[in-house]
Design a protein around this motif. Sequence first.
Motif, PDB file in Angstrom:
ATOM      1  N   LEU A   1       1.167  -0.646  -0.088  1.00 47.80           N
ATOM      2  CA  LEU A   1      -0.334   0.381   0.442  1.00 47.80           C
ATOM      3  C   LEU A   1       0.642   1.032   0.372  1.00 47.80           C
ATOM      4  O   LEU A   1       2.298   1.219  -0.174  1.00 47.80           O
ATOM      5  N   THR A   2       0.053   2.579  -0.432  1.00 48.41           N
ATOM      6  CA  THR A   2       1.356   3.697  -0.303  1.00 48.41           C
ATOM      7  C   THR A   2       0.224   4.884   0.645  1.00 48.41           C
ATOM      8  O   THR A   2      -0.976   4.396   1.017  1.00 48.41           O
ATOM      9  N   TYR A   3       0.905   6.207   0.403  1.00 47.29           N
ATOM     10  CA  TYR A   3       0.436   6.891   0.472  1.00 47.29           C
ATOM     11  C   TYR A   3       0.270   7.582  -1.004  1.00 47.29           C
ATOM     12  O   TYR A   3       0.798   7.797  -1.292  1.00 47.29           O
ATOM     13  N   GLY A   4      -0.548   8.898  -1.087  1.00 44.62           N
ATOM     14  CA  GLY A   4      -1.148   9.498  -2.309  1.00 44.62           C
ATOM     15  C   GLY A   4      -0.262  11.078  -2.369  1.00 44.62           C
ATOM     16  O   GLY A   4       0.063  11.781  -2.400  1.00 44.62           O
ATOM     17  N   PHE A   5      -0.078  11.498  -0.691  1.00 46.06           N
ATOM     18  CA  PHE A   5       1.052  12.559  -0.499  1.00 46.06           C
ATOM     19  C   PHE A   5       2.749  12.608  -0.500  1.00 46.06           C
ATOM     20  O   PHE A   5       3.030  12.832  -0.798  1.00 46.06           O
ATOM     21  N   LEU A   6       2.999  10.744  -0.659  1.00 42.38           N
ATOM     22  CA  LEU A   6       4.321  11.234  -1.651  1.00 42.38           C
ATOM     23  C   LEU A   6       4.617  11.348  -2.898  1.00 42.38           C
ATOM     24  O   LEU A   6       6.009  11.570  -3.317  1.00 42.38           O
ATOM     25  N   GLU A   7       4.061  11.694  -3.689  1.00 44.11           N
ATOM     26  CA  GLU A   7       3.765  11.596  -5.046  1.00 44.11           C
ATOM     27  C   GLU A   7       4.684  11.573  -5.112  1.00 44.11           C
ATOM     28  O   GLU A   7       5.751  12.008  -6.143  1.00 44.11           O
ATOM     29  N   ARG A   8       4.620  10.039  -5.802  1.00 44.83           N
ATOM     30  CA  ARG A   8       5.898   9.424  -6.473  1.00 44.83           C
ATOM     31  C   ARG A   8       5.959   8.824  -7.855  1.00 44.83           C
ATOM     32  O   ARG A   8       7.163   8.456  -8.335  1.00 44.83           O
TER      33      ARG A   8
END
Length: 408
Positions: free
Chosen positions: A142-149
């Motif tokens: 899973l990830t986070y949207g704010f990582l913007e990667r």
Amino acid sequence: MTATAVTDPVDLGLDPTRLGYLDDHLRRYVESGRLAGTLVLIARGGEIGHLSACGLADRERNVPMARDTIFRIYSMTKPLTSIALMQLYERGLVQLDDPVEKYIPEWKNLRVYVMGSGPSLVTKPVSRPMTVRDLLSHQSGLTYGFLERTNVDAMYREKKIGMAELNGTLRSMIEALAGLPLEFSPGEHWNYSVSTDVCGYLVEVISGQRFDRYLHEHVIAPLGMVDTAFHVPPEKQHRFAACYGYAPNGIRLIDDPASSDYLHEPTFFSGGGGLVSTIDDYFRFCQALLNGGELDGRRIIGRKTLDLMTENHLPDGKDLASHALGRWAETTFAGIGFGLGFSVTLDPARAQISGSPGEYSWGGAASTTFWIDPLEDLIVIFMTQLMPSNAYNIRRELRAIVYGALAD
């Protein structure tokens, strides 16, 4: 402006002259306009040896920083959520190697992102099912949207997954995630993510109790954390700090305590970042952990379970530098491993930080942080309200000063 001692200093093997460097350092941050205010607590052997406040909790209203100031602790919520899920492990209701699909059936056929976006999205099957341990250790994919990667991050932002202001529930987040690909097959990498929010959902499913109610009944209330909750009630609003954002010429107000969303009870109870708390409340949580899971006769977790949680769970003894994707998190990466809800110091020399092997910690998006050093019988908690948390190198600076003040 001077730092104000909130308690009389106690001789716990802490050099008072060197602790003065800490207060001077924080005062410079405040006087230069880089921070509105700070609050720091240092304890050894279960006693507070240093507690000082500097600057303002609310610059716009000239409200001074105080011991009972309420802070947004963001990701410092994660250790509490992890403890809650491991309480259910101790009751035999969940195992670390259980597939997550056992509790979330619609996640049975999760897939991994390969390339593309929208209708041209290409995915592949996971190499193995996601487990509960993958969630607790951020190896889920899973990830986070704010990582913007990545393109997957962008999909999270589009669906507002993991955003503090999400207008939904834990259940609606689970349903949205079911339709999105993973960044990688579970276990292949470490990636900071909404995994701990999913842990909060598992607490709901396994316990049969709404997550916020379970957390209050089994962690927060037993420890007497009277100001820790998912919102700030009206009678405590005057103690709620303002939150600021980094700006080239200082700071700017980004969440006014007089109109914040935190003044209203949410529908989305974020186990990854939804709590507010005070420095004394969080000290009670940390002291319970340092005591092996117990405080004032109330046990929240077993000693051996806590030992398990604070071991490095990255494969083959790896550190984050060799196992993580990207570099956004509340810790350095070289010489640092990850347990079940905490970062774990493996090698202070490789991490280039003062500290001890076996120390565990985490921080929050508004620059709050804590660490627990069992070898030194030490707890340090730092509270402020500045986003992003990597605006300054203050956490590493605090470590250097605190460890430099240890006299014995």
